[in-house]
Design an enzyme around this catalytic site. Structure first.
Site, PDB file in Angstrom:
ATOM      1  N   ASP A  67       0.824  -1.214   0.000  1.00 36.25           N
ATOM      2  CA  ASP A  67       0.000   0.000   0.000  1.00 36.25           C
ATOM      3  C   ASP A  67       0.857   1.263   0.000  1.00 36.25           C
ATOM      4  OD1 ASP A  67       0.918  -0.316   2.576  1.00 36.25           O
ATOM      5  OD2 ASP A  67      -1.041  -0.642   3.476  1.00 36.25           O
ATOM      6  N   ASN A 135      -7.220  -1.987  14.376  1.00 35.02           N
ATOM      7  CA  ASN A 135      -8.637  -2.153  14.004  1.00 35.02           C
ATOM      8  C   ASN A 135      -8.858  -3.353  13.079  1.00 35.02           C
ATOM      9  OD1 ASN A 135      -7.586  -1.284  11.584  1.00 35.02           O
ATOM     10  ND2 ASN A 135      -8.968   0.457  11.318  1.00 35.02           N
ATOM     11  N   HIS A 137      -7.331  -3.974  10.210  1.00 29.22           N
ATOM     12  CA  HIS A 137      -7.131  -3.779   8.766  1.00 29.22           C
ATOM     13  C   HIS A 137      -5.894  -4.523   8.273  1.00 29.22           C
ATOM     14  CE1 HIS A 137      -4.607   0.237   9.154  1.00 29.22           C
ATOM     15  NE2 HIS A 137      -3.859  -0.824   9.336  1.00 29.22           N
ATOM     16  N   GLU A 142      -9.727  -1.253   5.284  1.00 25.50           N
ATOM     17  CA  GLU A 142     -10.265  -0.904   6.594  1.00 25.50           C
ATOM     18  C   GLU A 142     -11.509  -1.757   6.912  1.00 25.50           C
ATOM     19  OE1 GLU A 142      -8.458   0.840   8.394  1.00 25.50           O
ATOM     20  OE2 GLU A 142      -7.948   2.810   7.626  1.00 25.50           O
TER      21      GLU A 142
END
Ligand code: PGA
Length: 240
Positions: A67, A135, A137, A142
């Site tokens: 990414d 979280n 991800h 996400e």
């Protein structure tokens, strides 16, 4: 999934390095998916050490990063382009032509993502090294991302912006978008090595172990046939 639980971050990094070096010795032109963040830094240090001790040769290895922020220039010290060269590529003998990282400064991010997806399909990733966000991800997929999602531009969640802004001198300068390889594309890797260290990753690891849940995108990796999870004691602290 195969879970390797180790004592701490250093052992996690050593274990991952030894697995990866072993794979490179079996296939010198391995295509590796690399990730960024705090988690793989120890692994990258171990790889550099092994390269300097002539235990591994990266001359035919291909790399595909997971990414990148958007928009961001390569020269920005917060770009993942900068991170990869600074923390790994500048110190090993990987060929520049074999390195693939998103252009976070592309005028046409959708085209950039389509091209990146095609590049990955053409080469096919042999091993994806991946971390997990607090979280849940993976990459910048996400919570709420789809299992079959492809490489695309995404909006970063509030939580990710908060956590990652600590790396920016001016926290308001963090880009609010990113380009990420999709979950469906990640799952296409032949082998996945997931690394997690610390208590703040324990809930995501618990979910990965127990059930598929879009609230924790990492849990989609349960479906993969060759997933190795290397975690330290704290990251595994919620596992029965
Ligand atoms: P971290 O980030 O390695 O810095 O914890 C992981 C991620 O956000 O994927």
């Amino acid at each position: 999934m195969k879970i390797i639980q180790v004592e701490n971050y250093n052992q996690m990094s050593k274990e991952a390095a030894s697995l990866l070096i072993d794979e490179i010795s079996k296939n010198p032109s391995l295509a590796i998916g690399f990730c960024t963040g705090g988690t793989p830094l120890g692994l990258y240090k171990e790889l550099i050490k092994s390269y300097k001790n002539k235990k591994v040769d990266f001359s035919m290895v291909k790399s595909f990063n997971l990414d990148e922020y958007y928009p961001i220039k390569k020269s920005n010290t917060n770009s993942f382009y900068y991170y990869m060269f600074h923390n790994l590529f500048n110190h090993i003998n990987i060929k520049k032509t074999n390195i693939h990282i998103f252009n976070g400064d592309s005028k046409n991010p959708d085209r950039e993502c389509l091209d990146y997806e095609k590049k990955i399909k053409r080469n096919s990733i042999d091993i994806q090294i991946i971390g997990v966000g607090v979280n849940g991800h993976i990459g910048f997929n996400e919570p709420g991302s789809f299992f079959a999602s492809k490489t695309r531009k995404v909006k970063l969640s509030k939580q990710t912006l908060k956590i990652n802004s600590k790396y920016f001198k001016n926290s308001k300068k963090i880009p609010t978008y990113a380009l990420t390889v999709g979950i469906g594309t990640i799952i296409g890797a032949k082998k996945i090595i997931l690394l997690a260290s610390g208590k703040n990753k324990a809930a995501a690891i618990k979910c990965l172990y127990e059930r598929e849940d879009p609230c924790f995108p990492v849990s989609f990796l349960r479906k993969h046939k060759d997933l190795t999870v290397i975690i330290d004691k704290k990251a595994g602290s919620l596992l029965k």
